[in-house]
Design a protein around this motif. Structure first.
Motif, PDB file in Angstrom:
ATOM      1  N   MET A  70      82.680  24.583  -0.699  1.00  0.00           N
ATOM      2  CA  MET A  70      81.885  23.786  -1.631  1.00  0.00           C
ATOM      3  C   MET A  70      80.487  24.384  -1.802  1.00  0.00           C
ATOM      4  SD  MET A  70      79.337  21.412  -1.933  1.00  0.00           S
ATOM      5  CE  MET A  70      79.083  20.871  -0.241  1.00  0.00           C
ATOM      6  N   LEU A  71      79.853  24.772  -0.685  1.00  0.00           N
ATOM      7  CA  LEU A  71      78.507  25.336  -0.788  1.00  0.00           C
ATOM      8  C   LEU A  71      78.517  26.623  -1.609  1.00  0.00           C
ATOM      9  CD1 LEU A  71      77.132  24.774   2.834  1.00  0.00           C
ATOM     10  CD2 LEU A  71      76.578  23.492   0.768  1.00  0.00           C
ATOM     11  N   ARG A  73      80.627  27.444  -3.943  1.00  0.00           N
ATOM     12  CA  ARG A  73      80.821  27.103  -5.357  1.00  0.00           C
ATOM     13  C   ARG A  73      79.549  26.522  -5.961  1.00  0.00           C
ATOM     14  NH1 ARG A  73      85.682  23.157  -6.010  1.00  0.00           N
ATOM     15  NH2 ARG A  73      84.922  23.152  -8.136  1.00  0.00           N
ATOM     16  N   ALA A  74      78.920  25.614  -5.213  1.00  0.00           N
ATOM     17  CA  ALA A  74      77.734  24.934  -5.750  1.00  0.00           C
ATOM     18  C   ALA A  74      76.607  25.921  -6.010  1.00  0.00           C
ATOM     19  CB  ALA A  74      77.284  23.848  -4.773  1.00  0.00           C
ATOM     20  N   PHE A  75      76.404  26.852  -5.084  1.00  0.00           N
ATOM     21  CA  PHE A  75      75.231  27.713  -5.187  1.00  0.00           C
ATOM     22  C   PHE A  75      75.430  28.859  -6.170  1.00  0.00           C
ATOM     23  CE2 PHE A  75      74.012  26.306  -0.646  1.00  0.00           C
ATOM     24  CZ  PHE A  75      73.592  25.090  -1.167  1.00  0.00           C
ATOM     25  N   PHE A  77      75.654  28.127  -9.094  1.00  0.00           N
ATOM     26  CA  PHE A  77      74.891  27.583 -10.216  1.00  0.00           C
ATOM     27  C   PHE A  77      73.607  26.982  -9.673  1.00  0.00           C
ATOM     28  CE2 PHE A  77      79.453  26.989 -10.869  1.00  0.00           C
ATOM     29  CZ  PHE A  77      79.643  27.807 -11.949  1.00  0.00           C
ATOM     30  N   PRO A  79      70.416  25.153  -9.864  1.00  0.00           N
ATOM     31  CA  PRO A  79      69.784  24.285 -10.856  1.00  0.00           C
ATOM     32  C   PRO A  79      68.328  24.690 -11.077  1.00  0.00           C
ATOM     33  CG  PRO A  79      69.982  23.151  -8.771  1.00  0.00           C
ATOM     34  CD  PRO A  79      70.673  24.476  -8.608  1.00  0.00           C
ATOM     35  N   ARG A  81      65.122  23.702 -10.960  1.00  0.00           N
ATOM     36  CA  ARG A  81      64.261  22.618 -10.486  1.00  0.00           C
ATOM     37  C   ARG A  81      63.099  23.218  -9.726  1.00  0.00           C
ATOM     38  NH1 ARG A  81      69.555  20.452  -7.891  1.00  0.00           N
ATOM     39  NH2 ARG A  81      70.483  19.306  -9.605  1.00  0.00           N
ATOM     40  N   GLN A  82      62.032  22.438  -9.639  1.00  0.00           N
ATOM     41  CA  GLN A  82      60.869  22.874  -8.875  1.00  0.00           C
ATOM     42  C   GLN A  82      61.103  22.571  -7.402  1.00  0.00           C
ATOM     43  OE1 GLN A  82      58.194  24.521 -10.112  1.00  0.00           O
ATOM     44  NE2 GLN A  82      59.457  24.575 -11.947  1.00  0.00           N
ATOM     45  N   PRO A  83      60.718  23.510  -6.501  1.00  0.00           N
ATOM     46  CA  PRO A  83      60.846  23.205  -5.072  1.00  0.00           C
ATOM     47  C   PRO A  83      59.993  22.010  -4.699  1.00  0.00           C
ATOM     48  CG  PRO A  83      60.319  25.514  -5.443  1.00  0.00           C
ATOM     49  CD  PRO A  83      60.170  24.825  -6.753  1.00  0.00           C
ATOM     50  N   ALA A  84      60.563  21.178  -3.878  1.00  0.00           N
ATOM     51  CA  ALA A  84      59.821  19.984  -3.460  1.00  0.00           C
ATOM     52  C   ALA A  84      59.121  20.242  -2.137  1.00  0.00           C
ATOM     53  CB  ALA A  84      60.787  18.816  -3.286  1.00  0.00           C
ATOM     54  N   ASP A 145      67.051  27.914   3.524  1.00  0.00           N
ATOM     55  CA  ASP A 145      67.942  27.696   2.393  1.00  0.00           C
ATOM     56  C   ASP A 145      69.006  28.770   2.260  1.00  0.00           C
ATOM     57  OD1 ASP A 145      66.801  25.391   1.739  1.00  0.00           O
ATOM     58  OD2 ASP A 145      66.015  26.006  -0.202  1.00  0.00           O
TER      59      ASP A 145
ATOM     60  N   HIS B  21      65.196  18.654  -6.096  1.00  0.00           N
ATOM     61  CA  HIS B  21      64.197  19.709  -6.284  1.00  0.00           C
ATOM     62  C   HIS B  21      64.729  21.071  -5.845  1.00  0.00           C
ATOM     63  CE1 HIS B  21      61.627  16.163  -6.620  1.00  0.00           C
ATOM     64  NE2 HIS B  21      60.832  16.931  -7.319  1.00  0.00           N
ATOM     65  N   ILE B  61      79.411  19.266  -5.905  1.00  0.00           N
ATOM     66  CA  ILE B  61      78.870  20.235  -6.867  1.00  0.00           C
ATOM     67  C   ILE B  61      78.163  19.484  -7.996  1.00  0.00           C
ATOM     68  CG2 ILE B  61      79.556  21.914  -8.630  1.00  0.00           C
ATOM     69  CD1 ILE B  61      81.750  22.794  -6.577  1.00  0.00           C
ATOM     70  N   TRP B  64      74.893  18.403  -6.662  1.00  0.00           N
ATOM     71  CA  TRP B  64      73.962  19.537  -6.602  1.00  0.00           C
ATOM     72  C   TRP B  64      73.343  19.789  -7.972  1.00  0.00           C
ATOM     73  CZ3 TRP B  64      70.718  22.339  -4.189  1.00  0.00           C
ATOM     74  CH2 TRP B  64      70.401  23.644  -4.590  1.00  0.00           C
TER      75      TRP B  64
END
Lengths: 261, 190
Positions: A70-71, A73-75, A77, A79, A81-84, A145, B21, B61, B64
């Protein structure tokens, strides 16, 4: 069909959320949910209304390989976004910690272990693997990360929230065991982690940290990933660990049989 | 509501915020923290570990990519996650029963819809407690209650419920309709 009629919209939304609405009607409602505010509101109403039912289902640990897949696949793409900013984890109030200590005492009494009050001292040379202690702070977490550990299991003290999360390093060379909370002193002793191997004696892995976020890192033992079941246990042991190399005190927790990596 | 302490819920909300974020570490931690609950729901619904795993991965996903869709005022983040997973599971069930694949083209619409931010005007029932819901369910006739719970937990369609309960389809539809109307009415009582 007239989707401006609130009763009809509510009825369709309720069956949509419940799951019994199927076929063309469901597809139609899915489309309308995007474009029709009344439909969207009705669906949200029913989602909120039925949500408590979802929270009554027993937790079941998913298969271990699913996490890495899953990780990955997810990574693929990332997103936009601004780092928080990641705030440091707040220290818990002492009364909470004391409450957990009471839980620990209750568990210890149940299993008949009487320990002399005193400070838990860690260390000793009876472990098979080199152990080191370090504080894992949120900044490190943020920097990690690109180096995500692989979650394996959690062991804990019965009747308390005290637990340790066991993870495998991304290169599969080391195990990290992170304490989830503070375990206040209940006696002179230690909590020791064991790997329960198939058809062999338990292997001592580490003496566990007792401060929240304290991390013990050990080298992955041979045969760890060769089809062995990943079953862990923790036991109460004298200061410095079990004198026999096998669990000598009360076994506090044991994980469920898991899939090998 | 639910079985999680407020401390647990706050921790998961913070993780979701960090995921929104772009924190990969927070995302992994969110998975570790919540996936057993989501997987448990999926397994019950799909009764197939392979499908449940597939739906679980799709769910996370989705999270995410759209964690900013979680609105804290919406209540329990576990419920939000399970809600996304349920819809994905229903997609899978639907696809299974429609081998021609006609339905797949709209699956992404549903997933998009699953994370639409909540309109503040619809927050009338954000923190419904489980006891209230259980009380209202208990007031339903047993047959209506059974249909609702089987539909929710096991993902049965009306026809599947009729087959399982050996009842005419029209009867099952009527029980579900009446049950939902009565449930809503009961839940809206103070």
């Amino acid at each position: 069909m007239n989707y401006d009629k609130p009763e009809l919209v509510s009825l369709l939304a309720s069956q949509y959320v419940l799951g019994t609405l199927r076929g063309p009607a469901r597809r139609r409602l899915e489309r309308l949910r995007i474009s029709h505010p009344q439909v969207q509101e009705a669906v949200q109403f029913w989602e909120d209304l039925l949500q408590p039912l979802a929270l009554q289902i027993d937790a079941i640990k998913p298969p271990l390989p699913a996490r890495a897949q899953m990780l990955a696949r997810a990574f693929e793409f990332a997103p936009l976004r601004q780092p928080a900013p990641i705030a440091a984890a707040p220290r818990r109030r002492r009364r909470d910690a004391l409450r957990r200590s009471v839980g620990f005492l209750a568990a210890a009494s149940v299993i008949g272990v009487m320990l002399v009050l005193g400070a838990i001292s860690l260390g000793g040379g009876r472990l098979s693997f080199p152990a080191s202690h370090q504080r894992a702070d949120s900044a490190e977490l943020a920097n990690a990360d690109s180096m995500l550990p692989i979650y394996l299991a959690r062991v804990g003290i019965p009747t308390s929230s005290m637990g340790w999360m066991i993870s495998l390093s991304p290169d599969h060379r080391s195990l990290s065991i992170v304490a989830s909370d503070d375990l206040y002193s209940v006696g002179r002793g230690t909590v020791q982690l064991w790997w329960l191997r198939n058809g062999s004696t338990p292997m001592p892995l580490a003496i566990l940290g007792t401060e929240r976020d304290s991390t013990v890192t050990v080298t992955v033992p041979p045969d760890f990933e060769s089809g062995q079941s990943l079953v862990f246990a923790i036991s109460l042991e004298p200061s410095g660990g079990s004198p026999t190399g096998l669990p000598s005190g009360a076994v506090l927790d044991r994980t469920e049989r898991d899939e090998a990596i | 509501m639910g079985r999680h302490s407020s401390e647990d819920l706050d921790r998961v909300r913070k993780l979701l915020d960090q995921v929104a974020h772009g924190s990969k570490a927070a995302f992994a931690a969110l998975y570790d923290e919540t996936s057993p609950y989501v997987y448990g729901a999926l397994l019950r619904l799909l009764r197939n570990p392979q499908w449940a795993t597939e739906a679980l991965q799709d769910c996370y996903i989705r999270v995410w990519q759209h964690a900013d869709g979680y609105a804290a005022e919406r209540g329990d983040p576990y419920g939000w996650l399970i809600g996304i997973a349920r819809y994905r599971a229903l997609d899978l069930l639907r696809a299974q029963t429609d081998r021609a694949g006609r339905l797949a083209e709209n699956a992404s619409d549903l997933r998009d819809a699953a994370v639409v931010p909540k309109n503040p005007e619809t927050e009338t029932l954000t923190l419904i407690d489980l006891e209230h819901l259980q009380r209202c369910l208990a007031h339903l006739p047993a047959a209506q209650r059974e249909c609702l719970l089987l539909g929710y937990y096991e993902g049965h369609s009306n026809q599947e419920l009729a087959d399982r309960l050996h009842l005419p389809l029209g009867t099952v539809k009527a029980w579900i309709r009446r049950g939902l109307v009565r449930l809503r009415s009961c839940m809206e009582e103070p």
